[in-house]
Scaffold this active site. Structure first.
Site, PDB file in Angstrom:
ATOM      1  N   ASN A  15       1.171  -1.238   0.107  1.00 13.60           N
ATOM      2  CA  ASN A  15       0.348   0.036   0.093  1.00 13.60           C
ATOM      3  C   ASN A  15       0.818   1.125  -0.187  1.00 13.60           C
ATOM      4  O   ASN A  15       0.677   2.229  -0.706  1.00 13.60           O
ATOM      5  CB  ASN A  15      -1.189  -0.197   0.933  1.00 13.60           C
ATOM      6  N   LYS A 206       4.995   4.337  17.561  1.00 15.29           N
ATOM      7  CA  LYS A 206       3.929   5.007  16.770  1.00 15.29           C
ATOM      8  C   LYS A 206       2.597   4.043  17.036  1.00 15.29           C
ATOM      9  O   LYS A 206       1.518   4.112  17.123  1.00 15.29           O
ATOM     10  CB  LYS A 206       3.183   6.449  16.080  1.00 15.29           C
ATOM     11  N   GLN A 300       1.924  -3.647  11.653  1.00 12.77           N
ATOM     12  CA  GLN A 300       3.354  -3.753  12.523  1.00 12.77           C
ATOM     13  C   GLN A 300       3.156  -3.305  14.075  1.00 12.77           C
ATOM     14  O   GLN A 300       3.859  -3.919  14.830  1.00 12.77           O
ATOM     15  CB  GLN A 300       4.188  -2.143  11.973  1.00 12.77           C
TER      16      GLN A 300
END
Length: 351
Positions: A15, A206, A300
């Site tokens: 992506n 994050k 992830q």
């Protein structure tokens, strides 16, 4: 005599990789410094009876990972990795972080020594001494200088040419500025900083916080609670960077797109948040939800939480990072999702 134009290879075609290929393909047409053809390594798959490389090269669209967005015709999909990177001057790494060792082993020695790289990979690795950055792995295995790019960049929005910012971290400023030239557009604005390790850590950590935000959404906690997750998550990101980064950590880096901006957009719009919300509501495993919601692509955040957990445990620091720890335990150790709330209530930031 003018220098030969720099050949670009994009290592990865998911992506985000496909969105970046659209930018680079369009930019090199206008910039004489770069070769006009961009090679993109594609992990070969069959989609509706056709090879994905054939679809990209003939229809100029990655129908599996970036449907609805045309790629420039000068982006050439190649399934053979060695062939794709052959003679490349600039390598753009954008693959799931768990594959970086194998990819580097396969291409080491096949690219010129003077080649430069930039990693867009959001993740970290464990080494025998604890933390290992993806850029460190590439640098050590391939012997090339490597910059990093991280920011508030949801791939579909970038591909749709909606305005956003991003951050390049480079220990050699000249190289960072070269990649800025390759990648910047009127709607993809880039700041270059020299605090490369912090930029890279922001991109990895994050995603853990976004999983925590998704759990809160799944529990219908509300926006105030999610804001607390974001704030406490940012505090843990800064603390982690100060402990594990080799060089000096600038707090200002967390105010760049790679820091607070990426954290906010991922906690509201990213797939880590979306899958974590479904995890909290359905009770399905992360693996089941990856197959259902991500077209087979890997998430992830949970994987990074596992790596961070092991690094913190090795250093005896788990109690200093309760949010990171809670995300791991909920994903992998059957801790109830409600544990996210108790983690916030007893967070050491409040004592």
């Amino acid at each position: 005599m003018a220098a030969a134009p720099l050949k670009v290879c994009i290592v990865g075609s998911g992506n985000w990789g496909s969105a970046v290929a659209k930018i680079i393909g369009n930019n090199v047409k206008k910039l004489q410094k770069f070769a006009s053809t961009v090679k993109m390594w594609v992990f070969e798959e069959t989609v509706n009876g056709r090879k994905l490389t054939d679809i990209i090269n003939n229809d100029h669209e990655n129908v599996k990972y970036l449907p609805g967005h045309k790629l420039p015709e000068n982006v050439v999909a190649i399934s053979n990795l060695s062939e794709a990177v052959q003679d490349a001057d600039l390598l753009v790494f954008v693959i799931p972080h768990q594959f970086i060792h194998r990819i580097c082993d396969e291409i080491t020695g096949r690219v010129p020594k003077k080649a430069l790289g930039i990693t867009l990979i959001k993740g970290i690795d464990e080494g025998p001494e604890g933390l290992k950055l993806i850029s460190d792995i590439i640098r050590e295995k391939m012997g090339i200088d490597i910059s990093v790019l991280m920011g508030a960049n949801i791939a579909n929005e970038v591909a749709a040419e909606k305005f956003c910012e991003t951050t390049i971290g480079s220990k050699v400023m000249e190289n960072g500025l070269l990649f800025k030239e390759l990648l910047q557009t009127p709607n993809f604005r880039i700041t270059v900083v020299d605090d490369a390790d912090t930029v890279e850590l922001c991109g990895a950590l994050k995603n853990i916080v976004a999983v925590g935000a998704g759990f809160c959404d799944g529990l219908r906690c509300g926006d105030n609670t999610k804001a607390a997750v974001i704030r406490l998550g940012l505090m843990e990101m800064i603390a982690f960077a100060r402990i594990f980064c080799k060089g000096q950590v600038s707090t200002a880096t967390f105010l760049e797109s790679c820091g607070v901006a990426d954290l906010i957009t991922t906690c509201y719009g990213g797939r880590n948040r979306r899958v974590a919300e479904a995890f909290a509501r359905t009770g399905k495993t992360i693996e089941e939800l990856e197959k259902e919601m991500l077209n087979g692509q890997k998430l992830q955040g949970p994987q990074t939480s596992a790596e961070v957990y092991r690094i913190l445990k090795q250093k005896g620091l788990l109690d200093k990072f309760p949010l990171f720890t809670a995300v791991y335990q909920i994903c992998y150790e059957s801790r109830p999702v409600q544990g996210m709330l108790s983690c916030l209530q007893s967070h050491p930031e409040h004592t």
